[in-house]
Design a protein around this motif. Structure first.
Motif, PDB file in Angstrom:
ATOM      1  N   ASP A  88      13.593 -10.367   3.833  1.00  0.00           N
ATOM      2  CA  ASP A  88      14.328  -9.956   2.639  1.00  0.00           C
ATOM      3  C   ASP A  88      15.806 -10.037   3.001  1.00  0.00           C
ATOM      4  N   GLY A  89      16.534 -10.938   2.338  1.00  0.00           N
ATOM      5  CA  GLY A  89      17.951 -11.093   2.675  1.00  0.00           C
ATOM      6  C   GLY A  89      18.844 -10.768   1.502  1.00  0.00           C
ATOM      7  N   VAL A  90      20.050 -11.342   1.517  1.00  0.00           N
ATOM      8  CA  VAL A  90      21.010 -11.024   0.457  1.00  0.00           C
ATOM      9  C   VAL A  90      20.690 -11.716  -0.863  1.00  0.00           C
ATOM     10  N   ASN A  91      19.846 -12.727  -0.825  1.00  0.00           N
ATOM     11  CA  ASN A  91      19.572 -13.488  -2.042  1.00  0.00           C
ATOM     12  C   ASN A  91      18.257 -13.024  -2.699  1.00  0.00           C
ATOM     13  N   PRO A  92      18.350 -12.231  -3.779  1.00  0.00           N
ATOM     14  CA  PRO A  92      17.125 -11.712  -4.412  1.00  0.00           C
ATOM     15  C   PRO A  92      16.210 -12.835  -4.911  1.00  0.00           C
ATOM     16  N   ALA A  93      16.805 -13.971  -5.276  1.00  0.00           N
ATOM     17  CA  ALA A  93      15.989 -15.092  -5.769  1.00  0.00           C
ATOM     18  C   ALA A  93      15.076 -15.597  -4.663  1.00  0.00           C
ATOM     19  N   MET A  94      15.568 -15.517  -3.429  1.00  0.00           N
ATOM     20  CA  MET A  94      14.752 -16.000  -2.307  1.00  0.00           C
ATOM     21  C   MET A  94      13.567 -15.063  -2.064  1.00  0.00           C
ATOM     22  N   PHE A  95      13.804 -13.754  -2.270  1.00  0.00           N
ATOM     23  CA  PHE A  95      12.695 -12.801  -2.104  1.00  0.00           C
ATOM     24  C   PHE A  95      11.602 -13.113  -3.133  1.00  0.00           C
ATOM     25  N   SER A  96      12.025 -13.336  -4.390  1.00  0.00           N
ATOM     26  CA  SER A  96      11.026 -13.659  -5.436  1.00  0.00           C
ATOM     27  C   SER A  96      10.312 -14.957  -5.087  1.00  0.00           C
ATOM     28  N   ALA A  97      11.075 -15.943  -4.606  1.00  0.00           N
ATOM     29  CA  ALA A  97      10.459 -17.236  -4.272  1.00  0.00           C
ATOM     30  C   ALA A  97       9.435 -17.055  -3.153  1.00  0.00           C
ATOM     31  N   SER A  98       9.739 -16.151  -2.212  1.00  0.00           N
ATOM     32  CA  SER A  98       8.806 -15.952  -1.096  1.00  0.00           C
ATOM     33  C   SER A  98       7.491 -15.358  -1.614  1.00  0.00           C
ATOM     34  N   LEU A  99       7.582 -14.521  -2.654  1.00  0.00           N
ATOM     35  CA  LEU A  99       6.341 -13.937  -3.177  1.00  0.00           C
ATOM     36  C   LEU A  99       5.522 -14.970  -3.947  1.00  0.00           C
ATOM     37  N   ASP A 100       6.212 -15.896  -4.598  1.00  0.00           N
ATOM     38  CA  ASP A 100       5.473 -16.980  -5.259  1.00  0.00           C
ATOM     39  C   ASP A 100       4.711 -17.795  -4.212  1.00  0.00           C
ATOM     40  N   LEU A 101       5.368 -18.042  -3.072  1.00  0.00           N
ATOM     41  CA  LEU A 101       4.692 -18.790  -2.001  1.00  0.00           C
ATOM     42  C   LEU A 101       3.488 -18.006  -1.476  1.00  0.00           C
ATOM     43  N   ILE A 102       3.665 -16.697  -1.341  1.00  0.00           N
ATOM     44  CA  ILE A 102       2.564 -15.866  -0.822  1.00  0.00           C
ATOM     45  C   ILE A 102       1.358 -15.922  -1.761  1.00  0.00           C
ATOM     46  N   LYS A 103       1.655 -15.897  -3.066  1.00  0.00           N
ATOM     47  CA  LYS A 103       0.550 -16.006  -4.040  1.00  0.00           C
ATOM     48  C   LYS A 103      -0.227 -17.285  -3.782  1.00  0.00           C
ATOM     49  N   ARG A 104       0.516 -18.364  -3.567  1.00  0.00           N
ATOM     50  CA  ARG A 104      -0.135 -19.653  -3.313  1.00  0.00           C
ATOM     51  C   ARG A 104      -0.966 -19.616  -2.034  1.00  0.00           C
ATOM     52  N   HIS A 105      -0.550 -18.758  -1.097  1.00  0.00           N
ATOM     53  CA  HIS A 105      -1.286 -18.659   0.175  1.00  0.00           C
ATOM     54  C   HIS A 105      -2.288 -17.513   0.144  1.00  0.00           C
ATOM     55  N   LYS A 106      -2.699 -17.139  -1.035  1.00  0.00           N
ATOM     56  CA  LYS A 106      -3.726 -16.114  -1.251  1.00  0.00           C
ATOM     57  C   LYS A 106      -3.388 -14.797  -0.559  1.00  0.00           C
ATOM     58  N   GLY A 107      -2.101 -14.492  -0.531  1.00  0.00           N
ATOM     59  CA  GLY A 107      -1.671 -13.187  -0.039  1.00  0.00           C
ATOM     60  C   GLY A 107      -1.686 -13.011   1.454  1.00  0.00           C
ATOM     61  N   LEU A 108      -1.971 -14.072   2.186  1.00  0.00           N
ATOM     62  CA  LEU A 108      -2.088 -13.904   3.635  1.00  0.00           C
ATOM     63  C   LEU A 108      -0.697 -13.806   4.281  1.00  0.00           C
ATOM     64  N   ALA A 109      -0.062 -12.674   4.077  1.00  0.00           N
ATOM     65  CA  ALA A 109       1.291 -12.474   4.614  1.00  0.00           C
ATOM     66  C   ALA A 109       1.610 -10.989   4.585  1.00  0.00           C
ATOM     67  N   ILE A 110       2.563 -10.615   5.425  1.00  0.00           N
ATOM     68  CA  ILE A 110       3.084  -9.248   5.390  1.00  0.00           C
ATOM     69  C   ILE A 110       4.529  -9.346   4.898  1.00  0.00           C
ATOM     70  N   VAL A 111       4.828  -8.609   3.841  1.00  0.00           N
ATOM     71  CA  VAL A 111       6.126  -8.709   3.171  1.00  0.00           C
ATOM     72  C   VAL A 111       7.070  -7.641   3.722  1.00  0.00           C
ATOM     73  N   THR A 112       8.180  -8.080   4.293  1.00  0.00           N
ATOM     74  CA  THR A 112       9.146  -7.130   4.863  1.00  0.00           C
ATOM     75  C   THR A 112      10.313  -6.935   3.899  1.00  0.00           C
ATOM     76  N   ILE A 113      10.650  -5.664   3.692  1.00  0.00           N
ATOM     77  CA  ILE A 113      11.680  -5.305   2.711  1.00  0.00           C
ATOM     78  C   ILE A 113      12.798  -4.551   3.431  1.00  0.00           C
ATOM     79  N   LYS A 114      14.049  -4.809   3.038  1.00  0.00           N
ATOM     80  CA  LYS A 114      15.183  -4.129   3.680  1.00  0.00           C
ATOM     81  C   LYS A 114      15.231  -2.649   3.257  1.00  0.00           C
ATOM     82  N   PRO A 115      15.822  -1.803   4.098  1.00  0.00           N
ATOM     83  CA  PRO A 115      15.910  -0.367   3.762  1.00  0.00           C
ATOM     84  C   PRO A 115      16.961  -0.122   2.683  1.00  0.00           C
ATOM     85  N   ARG A 116      16.556  -0.411   1.419  1.00  0.00           N
ATOM     86  CA  ARG A 116      17.487  -0.430   0.292  1.00  0.00           C
ATOM     87  C   ARG A 116      17.456   0.842  -0.543  1.00  0.00           C
TER      88      ARG A 116
END
Ligand SMILES: Cc1cc2nc3c(=O)[nH]c(=O)nc-3n(C[C@H](O)[C@H](O)[C@H](O)COP(=O)(O)O)c2cc1C
Length: 341
Positions: free
Chosen positions: A123-151
């Motif tokens: 999770d970086g400074v670009n919120p669009a990239m975070f959303s894009a990463s979740l779209d990719l995860i969906k395509r990979h059937k959720g096989l990922a661990i999503v890390t979020i910044k302490p926001r």
């Protein structure tokens, strides 16, 4: 495609920000953040590598430890090996758009999945990239661990909902990113996380929550008492605090405090299958690799990650053979010894 080809191709793409050194130890890139280095003097990155390499393996071959079991059971699934790709975000900023974050992430998710393991996303400074990463995860059937910044709780929960919706296996907060002033400067404030907030977040999601960036036994015990599922013993690859201890040096104390209560992972300076086995002997159940995975993905895409994972797994099995370890679930601490000279 072999490791030499992958590394040569990666060097073309990542220079001058990463030289793809023969040994990725933080010396050549000291202080290069943005970039691939460790912050300040670069010592915290170097210390991770030194700490692991100060531990040596005791060679023992009079045993019947075979066949070898390298699997890791993780939150209801079984991975082929205990080696995962660490979260890597903000790549456009660190590598001046020479590589595309989306392309690297896709390669890490695909390559790890094809190797029977998984990738963590960042999770970086670009919120669009975070959303894009979740779209990719969906395509990979959720096989990922999503890390979020302490926001702060509202922003973290918003992102946890997105991870739930994408079917992620678990979520993590890289609590050690508390001092990332660059994020605040770009309108994405981060800071230390109140322990009560962690407990509230645990209660607000069905996903296992992991805290990444725990470096002391007392914080590990605190994390366990708050109901988290696991921790990553990590100093963010030496990118957030100069003069930090190496992760392999603090791991045994942390394992003594919380092993068996919560899952323990380690990152920082893990480079070979022998390093993986050392980390397991010191108390981790699995490891994450950052820069070496980035190099594999940049140089060879998903196939590069697969080849690299295959190399690590082979090295791990060789190290198990040579130390008499049949299963990564039971790695005795007696297989390692620390150099004191
Ligand atoms: C370019 C780069 C970007 C990173 N981005 C993140 C991130 O978004 N979230 C996070 O938790 N860690 C991030 N990290 C830290 C890694 O997840 C990991 O802790 C570290 O790289 C491990 O050390 P190693 O590179 O020596 O294996 C980043 C590291 C690098 C080099």
């Amino acid at each position: 495609m072999d490791m030499k080809q992958i590394r040569d191709a990666a060097r073309e793409k990542l220079m001058p920000h990463c030289r793809v050194c023969p040994r990725c130890d933080g010396r050549a890139c000291a202080g290069e953040v943005p970039g691939a280095g460790g912050m300040g003097t670069g010592e915290s990155f170097m210390e991770n590598v030194r700490a692991l390499s100060a531990w040596k393996l005791n060679l023992r071959t009079l045993h019947d430890a075979t066949p070898f079991d390298t699997t890791l059971d993780l939150f209801g699934i079984t991975l082929t090996n205990p080696i995962m790709s660490a979260p890597l975000a903000g790549l456009a900023a660190h590598f001046e758009k020479k590589i595309s974050e989306q392309e690297i992430l896709e390669a890490l998710l695909s390559g790890c999945q094809a190797s029977g393991s998984l990738a963590w996303t960042g999770d970086g400074v670009n919120p669009a990239m975070f959303s894009a990463s979740l779209d990719l995860i969906k395509r990979h059937k959720g096989l990922a661990i999503v890390t979020i910044k302490p926001r702060g709780v509202p922003e973290i929960l918003k992102r946890i909902r997105m991870a739930e919706e994408a079917g992620a296996l678990a979520v993590a907060i890289d609590v050690d990113a508390a001092g990332f002033h660059a994020m605040a400067a770009r309108g994405q404030p981060v800071g230390p996380t109140n322990p009560d907030d962690i407990a509230a977040i645990v209660a607000a999601t069905h996903l296992p929550l992991i805290l990444k960036g725990i470096m002391t036994p007392d914080e590990a015990s605190l994390a366990a008492s708050l109901g988290v599922a696991g921790i990553v013993v990590s100093n963010h690859g030496g990118r957030i605090l100069d003069a930090s201890l190496g992760t392999a040096d603090v791991l045994p104390g942390i394992a003594a405090a919380v092993k068996g209560k919560i899952r323990i992972f380690l990152d920082g300076g893990v480079r070979t299958g022998s390093d993986v086995l050392k980390a397991l002997a010191l108390g981790a159940e699995g490891v994450l690799l950052g820069r070496p995975m980035l190099i594999a993905a940049a140089g060879g895409g998903a196939q590069g990650v697969r080849v690299f994972m295959g190399t690590l797994e082979e090295e791990l099995v060789r190290a198990m053979t040579m130390t008499g370890v049949a299963s990564v679930h039971h790695v005795p601490s007696t297989i390692v010894a620390r150099l004191t000279r």
